[in-house]
Enzyme design. Sequence first.
Site, PDB file in Angstrom:
ATOM      1  CG  LEU A  24     -18.892  31.293  45.750  1.00 31.55           C
ATOM      2  CD1 LEU A  24     -20.143  30.820  46.481  1.00 31.55           C
ATOM      3  CD2 LEU A  24     -17.660  30.683  46.407  1.00 31.55           C
ATOM      4  CG  HIS A  25     -16.006  31.038  38.476  1.00 34.17           C
ATOM      5  ND1 HIS A  25     -15.418  31.467  37.322  1.00 34.17           N
ATOM      6  CD2 HIS A  25     -17.233  31.585  38.495  1.00 34.17           C
ATOM      7  CE1 HIS A  25     -16.267  32.249  36.675  1.00 34.17           C
ATOM      8  NE2 HIS A  25     -17.363  32.344  37.376  1.00 34.17           N
TER       9      HIS A  25
END
Lengths: 98, 591
Positions: A24-25
């Site tokens: 989850l960047h």
Amino acid sequence: MQEPIEETQEGLTVTVCVVNDQGLHARPAARLAQEAQKFGSELFLAMDGMEVDAKSILDILSLAAAKGTRLTLRGVGADARHALEHLSALFSNRFREE
Amino acid sequence: MAREILQGIAVSAGVSIGKAFFTNRRRRSVSFEIIPPGAADSEVARLEQAADDVREDLARARDNVPAELRDHAAIINSHMMICQDPKLIRAASQRIRDHHICAEWALDQAVDAIAAAFSAIEDPYIRERVQDVRAVAERIQARLVGRHAEPLRTPDERIVLMAHDLTPADAMGLPTVKIMSFATAEGGKTSHTGILARSLQIPAVVGVSSLEESVADGDLVIVDALRGLILVDPDEAELADYTDLKYQFENYQKSIRRQSTLPAETLDGYRIDVQANIELVEEVPQVLDGGGDGVGLYRTEYAFLNRRTPPTEEELYEEYAQLASLLSPRRVVFRTLDVGADKMLAEQSQLQEPNPALGLRAIRFCLRHQEVFRRQLRAILRASAHGSASLLFPMISGLHELRQAKHILNEVRAELDAAGQPYDPDMPVGIMVELPSAVLISEALAQEVDFFSIGTNDLIQYSLGIDRGNKHVSYLYQPLHPAIVRSIKYVVDSAHRMGISVCVCGEVASDPYCLPILLGMQIDAISIAPQAIPGIKHILRRTNMEECKELLRDVLSASTVSTINRMVKETIYNRFPEELTFFSSMLDQDD
């Protein structure tokens, strides 16, 4: 394969898994928050007992969820079921733009 | 002499001469004011309005992003989300109401609170996103004090773009055709500015700390993005020199690109393979465009980092097979997992090793954690059916380790046979020679493998007993130390006596001063960073093998580093005086 949505006392929940390579960047987090904000329901994302606001990119980033992480999405409100379906599909599509 | 010469970090090579134009300067300190009772609502409204305005500015900037810079559109998009994030604006609003402070101050506090929360996060990428939060907050603060009511100033002629820091949104608001180069006060090697400059192929120097104090709008400046310098108000001699250098550099770039697909062969016909060190499949086009003869070192760690569970065999197989088929018929050398020291796996970080560089890493780690090792070997073997794959074991210190690793490899082969899975039964197997112990027993090792790959970065570190990252001893990191030259020569000779090939991986191979010495040893291949391939092939094609052998003889008879460095510098510099201006060398640090 999407997990079934379950009804609990705290609202509807569904388990999702981070399958995109980067985890989850910034980009997936931005997209998740953007989509979550389209719904009226309150939406939360939980990992390891920590629950955050799914409409906040900063909250989502603070989970630092890597690839392979399993999270719980929780929704409370009139359109919660629809929201959970929509958001869990985003996870399984690796947050690709349609 | 120029009025001032400023030092920064070159992040996109080149030279440009032009007038300075600042889009933004460091923000002045925000005002810290207590607001009168009852003014909280209007102060919150002022904050929300400013955030909305910034969001609209960002949306406009994003819509103007050209298709080839889509990554920047994504960054701007995440800035828009930060701008409307409840954590930022709601938290700031709460502070306005609770503490009766002005919006600018409240925003500062909200950012500090977010920064404190993020500082505890392990993932460095996520931690650094605080920079994005600050960039957005500064935009909102600028709006609050009425600056930037207009979009960023835009130039009407070609200029050298200067800024305190350049966010992607800032850059997108500007007509890129008018920008000759970038210079910023902030930023490091991996900043957005560098990525942007390289994708636009214009020079850039970042991290020039005194830029704003020393340069005024309209000043004539030279951006030397070969050495990382900004010359402010240069004199005529400097202008003449740099005009020349700029012209030469641009011609040089064109000529090495044009010739990069020619074979890597010396003037007298000695041919080697010039291969690339990569870690992502995405780098393959750059390798092929630059004329690389395949991949001499594929670092397989990337797929294992930043995740909780190790990748599955299928994931690895897909990645490796794609790589092998993209590169086919060229070769790709898969180095098995080399974690440890600087790249920790979750399992390892729990070990708390006092000295990880000498700890449970690379092949040692794999022999201990065989389930991971076997999975990777299966994936590499299966990928070997799709192209020309080789296998490379890192950090072998003795025969026993090599035999253990090969034993496991044979067991995995038998499993694949039993399962009817295809693989290349002749896939070459080699080792990294990077420990002094492996150097000394290289002849014995050579009898049991198909090739050697000399990892010079680690070999120098372990042979000279110095940590290059430690600034107190880094001056001792000398690639041409007599012990290093002799070690490499010894390994090459052992390999050739046993009839196997040797590749040199590491910075030494892409250093124009060191390469001729390696050539003199008659190495078979080098493996270097993809962007270095065209330049190194260009030098190599104008080198003479006989001269390299002669230089090597002289070097081997010298007994100190300084004699060797002087000798090599003189010889090579005299050979390519113009071209070497465009290279940086590992030998330069002792000047």
